[in-house]
Design a protein around this motif. Sequence first.
Motif, PDB file in Angstrom:
ATOM      1  N   SER A  84       0.833  -1.201   0.000  1.00 11.26           N
ATOM      2  CA  SER A  84       0.000   0.000   0.000  1.00 11.26           C
ATOM      3  C   SER A  84       0.867   1.249   0.000  1.00 11.26           C
ATOM      4  CB  SER A  84      -0.915  -0.001   1.230  1.00 11.26           C
ATOM      5  OG  SER A  84      -1.546   1.245   1.381  1.00 11.26           O
ATOM      6  N   GLN A  85       1.864   1.277   0.874  1.00 10.14           N
ATOM      7  CA  GLN A  85       2.728   2.453   0.986  1.00 10.14           C
ATOM      8  C   GLN A  85       3.555   2.659  -0.280  1.00 10.14           C
ATOM      9  OE1 GLN A  85       4.528   1.189   4.669  1.00 10.14           O
ATOM     10  NE2 GLN A  85       3.213   2.559   5.865  1.00 10.14           N
ATOM     11  N   ARG A  86       4.018   1.588  -0.898  1.00  9.06           N
ATOM     12  CA  ARG A  86       4.816   1.673  -2.124  1.00  9.06           C
ATOM     13  C   ARG A  86       4.024   2.350  -3.242  1.00  9.06           C
ATOM     14  NH1 ARG A  86       8.693  -1.036  -5.562  1.00  9.06           N
ATOM     15  NH2 ARG A  86       9.538  -2.180  -3.812  1.00  9.06           N
ATOM     16  N   PHE A  87       2.739   1.979  -3.391  1.00 10.58           N
ATOM     17  CA  PHE A  87       1.936   2.500  -4.496  1.00 10.58           C
ATOM     18  C   PHE A  87       1.193   3.793  -4.130  1.00 10.58           C
ATOM     19  CE2 PHE A  87       2.749  -1.753  -6.008  1.00 10.58           C
ATOM     20  CZ  PHE A  87       2.899  -1.564  -7.377  1.00 10.58           C
ATOM     21  N   ALA A  88       1.393   4.289  -2.905  1.00 17.39           N
ATOM     22  CA  ALA A  88       0.715   5.511  -2.472  1.00 17.39           C
ATOM     23  C   ALA A  88       1.478   6.780  -2.833  1.00 17.39           C
ATOM     24  CB  ALA A  88       0.480   5.470  -0.965  1.00 17.39           C
ATOM     25  N   SER A  89       2.788   6.675  -3.037  1.00 13.57           N
ATOM     26  CA  SER A  89       3.546   7.899  -3.309  1.00 13.57           C
ATOM     27  C   SER A  89       4.825   7.571  -4.059  1.00 13.57           C
ATOM     28  CB  SER A  89       3.882   8.609  -1.992  1.00 13.57           C
ATOM     29  OG  SER A  89       4.690   7.776  -1.188  1.00 13.57           O
ATOM     30  N   GLY A  90       5.525   8.616  -4.405  1.00 16.24           N
ATOM     31  CA  GLY A  90       6.782   8.453  -5.129  1.00 16.24           C
ATOM     32  C   GLY A  90       6.569   8.388  -6.619  1.00 16.24           C
ATOM     33  N   PRO A  91       7.670   8.390  -7.367  1.00 15.50           N
ATOM     34  CA  PRO A  91       7.578   8.356  -8.830  1.00 15.50           C
ATOM     35  C   PRO A  91       6.870   7.084  -9.321  1.00 15.50           C
ATOM     36  CG  PRO A  91       9.812   8.909  -8.114  1.00 15.50           C
ATOM     37  CD  PRO A  91       9.049   8.495  -6.890  1.00 15.50           C
ATOM     38  N   ALA A  92       5.959   7.250 -10.243  1.00 18.21           N
ATOM     39  CA  ALA A  92       5.162   6.132 -10.756  1.00 18.21           C
ATOM     40  C   ALA A  92       6.036   5.020 -11.306  1.00 18.21           C
ATOM     41  CB  ALA A  92       4.183   6.626 -11.815  1.00 18.21           C
ATOM     42  N   ALA A  93       7.121   5.360 -11.976  1.00 20.28           N
ATOM     43  CA  ALA A  93       7.992   4.359 -12.588  1.00 20.28           C
ATOM     44  C   ALA A  93       8.657   3.463 -11.550  1.00 20.28           C
ATOM     45  CB  ALA A  93       9.047   5.046 -13.447  1.00 20.28           C
ATOM     46  N   GLU A  94       8.901   3.982 -10.356  1.00 18.84           N
ATOM     47  CA  GLU A  94       9.575   3.215  -9.308  1.00 18.84           C
ATOM     48  C   GLU A  94       8.627   2.298  -8.531  1.00 18.84           C
ATOM     49  OE1 GLU A  94      11.850   5.850  -6.844  1.00 18.84           O
ATOM     50  OE2 GLU A  94      12.836   6.752  -8.575  1.00 18.84           O
ATOM     51  N   ARG A  95       7.343   2.512  -8.621  1.00 14.43           N
ATOM     52  CA  ARG A  95       6.386   1.735  -7.832  1.00 14.43           C
ATOM     53  C   ARG A  95       6.402   0.251  -8.193  1.00 14.43           C
ATOM     54  NH1 ARG A  95       1.306   6.017  -7.671  1.00 14.43           N
ATOM     55  NH2 ARG A  95       2.547   7.688  -6.757  1.00 14.43           N
ATOM     56  N   PHE A  96       6.673  -0.068  -9.443  1.00 16.86           N
ATOM     57  CA  PHE A  96       6.684  -1.465  -9.889  1.00 16.86           C
ATOM     58  C   PHE A  96       8.042  -2.143  -9.707  1.00 16.86           C
ATOM     59  CE2 PHE A  96       3.100   0.310 -12.316  1.00 16.86           C
ATOM     60  CZ  PHE A  96       2.127  -0.642 -12.053  1.00 16.86           C
ATOM     61  N   SER A  97       9.069  -1.371  -9.371  1.00 17.86           N
ATOM     62  CA  SER A  97      10.422  -1.912  -9.266  1.00 17.86           C
ATOM     63  C   SER A  97      10.482  -3.040  -8.232  1.00 17.86           C
ATOM     64  CB  SER A  97      11.393  -0.794  -8.881  1.00 17.86           C
ATOM     65  OG  SER A  97      12.692  -1.306  -8.744  1.00 17.86           O
ATOM     66  N   GLY A  98      10.874  -4.227  -8.687  1.00 25.52           N
ATOM     67  CA  GLY A  98      11.007  -5.372  -7.801  1.00 25.52           C
ATOM     68  C   GLY A  98       9.708  -6.049  -7.408  1.00 25.52           C
ATOM     69  N   VAL A  99       8.580  -5.585  -7.925  1.00 30.39           N
ATOM     70  CA  VAL A  99       7.285  -6.185  -7.596  1.00 30.39           C
ATOM     71  C   VAL A  99       6.957  -7.232  -8.661  1.00 30.39           C
ATOM     72  CG1 VAL A  99       4.814  -5.749  -7.304  1.00 30.39           C
ATOM     73  CG2 VAL A  99       6.472  -4.073  -6.481  1.00 30.39           C
ATOM     74  N   PRO A 100       6.683  -8.475  -8.249  1.00 32.07           N
ATOM     75  CA  PRO A 100       6.341  -9.496  -9.251  1.00 32.07           C
ATOM     76  C   PRO A 100       5.018  -9.164  -9.940  1.00 32.07           C
ATOM     77  CG  PRO A 100       6.119 -10.383  -7.023  1.00 32.07           C
ATOM     78  CD  PRO A 100       6.667  -8.996  -6.893  1.00 32.07           C
ATOM     79  N   MET A 101       5.013  -9.264 -11.266  1.00 30.41           N
ATOM     80  CA  MET A 101       3.829  -8.929 -12.051  1.00 30.41           C
ATOM     81  C   MET A 101       3.424 -10.117 -12.918  1.00 30.41           C
ATOM     82  SD  MET A 101       3.094  -5.790 -11.205  1.00 30.41           S
ATOM     83  CE  MET A 101       1.870  -5.419 -12.455  1.00 30.41           C
ATOM     84  N   THR A 102       2.156 -10.139 -13.285  1.00 27.24           N
ATOM     85  CA  THR A 102       1.607 -11.099 -14.226  1.00 27.24           C
ATOM     86  C   THR A 102       0.515 -10.371 -14.997  1.00 27.24           C
ATOM     87  OG1 THR A 102       0.742 -13.354 -14.464  1.00 27.24           O
ATOM     88  CG2 THR A 102      -0.091 -12.061 -12.592  1.00 27.24           C
TER      89      THR A 102
END
Length: 168
Positions: free
Chosen positions: A87-105
């Motif tokens: 929640s905290q990761r996707f709540a603030s900061g540069p949009a491009a960095e929010r996905f860094s290191g997060v597993p996606m599908t």
Amino acid sequence: MNTTPPSFDSAFFRAALGRFPTGVTVITASAEGMAPVGLTVSSFNSVSLDPPLVVWSLSRNSSSLKTLERCDRYVIHVLGSEQMSVSQRFASGPAAERFSGVPMTQAPNGSPRLDLPCAAWFECANHRRYEEGDHIIFIGAVEHCARTDALPLVYHAGGYDLTPSSDR
């Protein structure tokens, strides 16, 4: 309809709204020619079971708004009680960095989806939008969803402090 001016300021209104506990979601989306977006949203709710529709809102000032207005679909992730850091990761900061290191599908219709054990997720067609006040209200037509037995992450009065116990 005639309304009278509010008898309170924005800070008081925000504090009063904070007395209502909400679930915490992360919404992910992508649109052709645009970078994927992900953001934390607590304004999520159901609208209809038949057809399955959900609602959420986003500030007109959000950097994610253009992508969310143009995308065909998005995924709403209901976070589990152990996912405060998500929640905290996707709540603030540069949009491009929010996905860094997060597993996606991908969700079944191709929307970007967090590959994390969330309490639930909903892949929605971007059905309708309404402009009201300083927000855009999104209605999502749910096409796919899944759930787990994870307890939900709950936000209340400015903090994550009221997640229900498992004995309910």
